[in-house]
Design a protein around this motif. Structure first.
Motif, PDB file in Angstrom:
ATOM      1  N   TYR A   1       0.848  -1.193   0.000  1.00 36.00           N
ATOM      2  CA  TYR A   1       0.000   0.000   0.000  1.00 36.00           C
ATOM      3  C   TYR A   1       0.882   1.241   0.000  1.00 36.00           C
ATOM      4  CZ  TYR A   1      -4.061  -2.808   0.959  1.00 36.00           C
ATOM      5  OH  TYR A   1      -5.065  -3.730   0.848  1.00 36.00           O
ATOM      6  N   ALA A   2       0.503   2.234  -0.785  1.00 36.46           N
ATOM      7  CA  ALA A   2       1.214   3.515  -0.775  1.00 36.46           C
ATOM      8  C   ALA A   2       0.504   4.453   0.192  1.00 36.46           C
ATOM      9  CB  ALA A   2       1.232   4.108  -2.171  1.00 36.46           C
ATOM     10  N   ARG A   3       1.287   5.233   0.915  1.00 32.89           N
ATOM     11  CA  ARG A   3       0.703   6.188   1.871  1.00 32.89           C
ATOM     12  C   ARG A   3       1.221   7.596   1.589  1.00 32.89           C
ATOM     13  NH1 ARG A   3       2.316   5.135   7.138  1.00 32.89           N
ATOM     14  NH2 ARG A   3       3.968   3.735   6.465  1.00 32.89           N
ATOM     15  N   PRO A   4       0.826   8.169   0.451  1.00 32.50           N
ATOM     16  CA  PRO A   4       1.371   9.481   0.074  1.00 32.50           C
ATOM     17  C   PRO A   4       1.040  10.575   1.080  1.00 32.50           C
ATOM     18  CG  PRO A   4      -0.478   8.875  -1.341  1.00 32.50           C
ATOM     19  CD  PRO A   4      -0.159   7.671  -0.528  1.00 32.50           C
ATOM     20  N   GLU A   5      -0.029  10.383   1.852  1.00 37.59           N
ATOM     21  CA  GLU A   5      -0.426  11.437   2.801  1.00 37.59           C
ATOM     22  C   GLU A   5       0.659  11.704   3.843  1.00 37.59           C
ATOM     23  OE1 GLU A   5      -2.494   8.935   1.820  1.00 37.59           O
ATOM     24  OE2 GLU A   5      -2.100   7.468   3.402  1.00 37.59           O
ATOM     25  N   ARG A   6       1.580  10.760   4.045  1.00 36.40           N
ATOM     26  CA  ARG A   6       2.628  11.013   5.047  1.00 36.40           C
ATOM     27  C   ARG A   6       3.661  12.038   4.568  1.00 36.40           C
ATOM     28  NH1 ARG A   6       6.521   5.761   5.111  1.00 36.40           N
ATOM     29  NH2 ARG A   6       6.198   5.084   2.988  1.00 36.40           N
ATOM     30  N   TRP A   7       3.533  12.488   3.314  1.00 40.78           N
ATOM     31  CA  TRP A   7       4.428  13.532   2.798  1.00 40.78           C
ATOM     32  C   TRP A   7       3.781  14.919   2.805  1.00 40.78           C
ATOM     33  CZ3 TRP A   7       9.435  12.697   1.952  1.00 40.78           C
ATOM     34  CH2 TRP A   7       9.850  11.374   1.766  1.00 40.78           C
ATOM     35  N   GLY A   8       2.471  14.965   3.036  1.00 44.04           N
ATOM     36  CA  GLY A   8       1.787  16.258   2.957  1.00 44.04           C
ATOM     37  C   GLY A   8       1.760  16.765   1.519  1.00 44.04           C
ATOM     38  N   ASP A   9       1.551  18.063   1.370  1.00 44.78           N
ATOM     39  CA  ASP A   9       1.433  18.673   0.035  1.00 44.78           C
ATOM     40  C   ASP A   9       2.835  18.990  -0.514  1.00 44.78           C
ATOM     41  OD1 ASP A   9      -1.252  18.456   0.391  1.00 44.78           O
ATOM     42  OD2 ASP A   9      -1.628  20.610   0.648  1.00 44.78           O
ATOM     43  N   VAL A  10       3.382  18.051  -1.263  1.00 46.15           N
ATOM     44  CA  VAL A  10       4.748  18.238  -1.783  1.00 46.15           C
ATOM     45  C   VAL A  10       4.765  19.280  -2.911  1.00 46.15           C
ATOM     46  CG1 VAL A  10       5.585  15.925  -1.193  1.00 46.15           C
ATOM     47  CG2 VAL A  10       4.404  16.302  -3.372  1.00 46.15           C
ATOM     48  N   VAL A  11       5.924  19.879  -3.115  1.00 47.30           N
ATOM     49  CA  VAL A  11       6.088  20.848  -4.202  1.00 47.30           C
ATOM     50  C   VAL A  11       6.243  20.093  -5.512  1.00 47.30           C
ATOM     51  CG1 VAL A  11       7.625  22.617  -5.158  1.00 47.30           C
ATOM     52  CG2 VAL A  11       7.142  22.590  -2.702  1.00 47.30           C
ATOM     53  N   LEU A  12       5.446  20.454  -6.521  1.00 49.06           N
ATOM     54  CA  LEU A  12       5.585  19.823  -7.848  1.00 49.06           C
ATOM     55  C   LEU A  12       6.227  20.769  -8.854  1.00 49.06           C
ATOM     56  CD1 LEU A  12       2.446  17.634  -8.518  1.00 49.06           C
ATOM     57  CD2 LEU A  12       4.616  17.031  -7.467  1.00 49.06           C
ATOM     58  N   GLN A  13       6.073  22.072  -8.622  1.00 50.45           N
ATOM     59  CA  GLN A  13       6.758  23.047  -9.485  1.00 50.45           C
ATOM     60  C   GLN A  13       7.457  24.035  -8.556  1.00 50.45           C
ATOM     61  OE1 GLN A  13       3.264  24.164 -12.086  1.00 50.45           O
ATOM     62  NE2 GLN A  13       4.743  23.565 -13.658  1.00 50.45           N
ATOM     63  N   ARG A  14       8.757  24.076  -8.649  1.00 53.57           N
ATOM     64  CA  ARG A  14       9.524  24.892  -7.705  1.00 53.57           C
ATOM     65  C   ARG A  14       9.574  26.347  -8.134  1.00 53.57           C
ATOM     66  NH1 ARG A  14      14.486  20.799  -7.013  1.00 53.57           N
ATOM     67  NH2 ARG A  14      15.487  22.559  -8.029  1.00 53.57           N
ATOM     68  N   LYS A  15      10.078  27.174  -7.206  1.00 52.80           N
ATOM     69  CA  LYS A  15      10.132  28.599  -7.530  1.00 52.80           C
ATOM     70  C   LYS A  15      11.070  28.871  -8.707  1.00 52.80           C
ATOM     71  CE  LYS A  15       8.673  30.313  -3.063  1.00 52.80           C
ATOM     72  NZ  LYS A  15       8.991  30.514  -1.668  1.00 52.80           N
ATOM     73  N   ASP A  16      12.117  28.047  -8.855  1.00 51.71           N
ATOM     74  CA  ASP A  16      13.126  28.331  -9.870  1.00 51.71           C
ATOM     75  C   ASP A  16      12.983  27.478 -11.129  1.00 51.71           C
ATOM     76  OD1 ASP A  16      13.693  26.029  -8.551  1.00 51.71           O
ATOM     77  OD2 ASP A  16      15.784  26.491  -8.090  1.00 51.71           O
TER      78      ASP A  16
END
Ligand code: GLU
Length: 284
Positions: free
Chosen positions: A176-191
């Motif tokens: 089972y994958a538990r992606p919620e343990r990472w919270g809202d990850v960044v997919l597009q960075r500032k740079d």
């Protein structure tokens, strides 16, 4: 079953060290066992830290180890538009949102940590109104885009993936994958219009990778990758997590800790078989 495709995907932000040699050898050997092919991919989205001379050194060091790979090599910095397209698929479904927080602000309000021990983003900007978002974007505030992990998770439902080990030929196990343990990850960075998570998922699919071999340090991050694959309609590869090399203090070998590079070892007169012995692999 389609022809197995594996990949070794280093980031050219320093010279390769023994940990990379282990990962590379294990990837090529896994490809051999499966009757497939190992690809090389250059993960150079961090334009501030990655340098062409390190990319060149990767080619030379791997060739010195006796490895070869099909051409052309996929170079991530040449594919930024494709990652932006994938982010737009999520944007159209309102699954990513602009975040204006600095690292310090996020850390200050965080109450939990992720599997890597970093503060989980407290979700501050998830609650901004559309009007506030537009105003801040128009003002030109520095922005990154985060995945709404819970909403995405709800959209895709139960999430599992397949792991094989201790060798790639062992019986597959469903996890089972538990992606919620990472919270809202960044997919597009500032740079840059992407992130490690987004690019790796887009490229594993683009290259038709059937088996991802990677160190145990990236095992937990696979939860996010599987979630992205599900929401983007991409097939999940089979995963195989290999051991990591530790230095004398028990810490993971890494470039930042100045562990000796493969080129240092080569300059000292070591052979590829010496390298294999140093990392606990039988001579060839
Ligand atoms: N580019 C990543 C690194 O050098 C590895 C990518 C992966 O195996 O997913 O750590």
């Amino acid at each position: 079953m389609s022809q197995p495709i594996l990949r070794f995907a280093p980031s050219p932000n320093g010279y390769l060290h023994l940990g990379h040699a282990l990962s590379a050898f294990l990837t090529w050997e896994a490809a051999e066992k499966l009757g497939g092919t190992a690809h090389l991919r250059i993960e150079d989205i961090d334009l501030n830290r990655c340098k062409p001379e390190f990319t060149q050194a990767i080619f030379e060091d791997l060739a010195w180890l006796g490895l070869c790979w099909p051409q052309p090599v996929l170079i991530q910095s040449e594919r930024l538009e494709l990652y932006a397209d994938a982010a737009n698929v999520l944007r159209d479904q309102a699954l990513i949102y602009p975040c204006f927080c600095t690292r310090a602000e996020s850390a200050e309000h965080a109450t939990e940590t992720d599997p890597d021990g970093a503060p989980i983003y407290p979700g501050t900007c998830r609650h901004l109104s559309n009007a506030e978002r537009i105003e801040r974007l128009e003002r030109g505030d520095a922005v990154q885009f985060r995945l709404d992990t819970e909403a995405t998770r709800d959209r895709v439902g139960m999430l599992t993936y397949t792991v094989v080990g201790p060798t790639v030929l062992d019986r597959p196990q469903v996890r089972y994958a538990r992606p919620e343990r990472w919270g809202d990850v960044v997919l597009q960075r500032k740079d840059t219009p992407t992130s490690y998570h987004l690019s790796v998922v887009v490229d594993d699919a683009a290259e038709g990778v059937t088996h991802v071999t990677r160190g145990r340090d990236l095992e937990a991050a696979t939860d996010i990758h599987v979630l992205l694959q599900a929401i983007l309609g991409l097939k999940s590869p089979i995963y195989h997590f290999h051991r990591l090399l530790k230095d004398e203090t028990g810490a993971k070998l890494s470039k930042s800790r100045n562990s000796k590079s493969l080129r240092d070892l080569r300059a000292e007169g070591l052979t590829p078989n010496d390298v294999r012995r140093l990392i606990g692999l039988p001579e060839r």
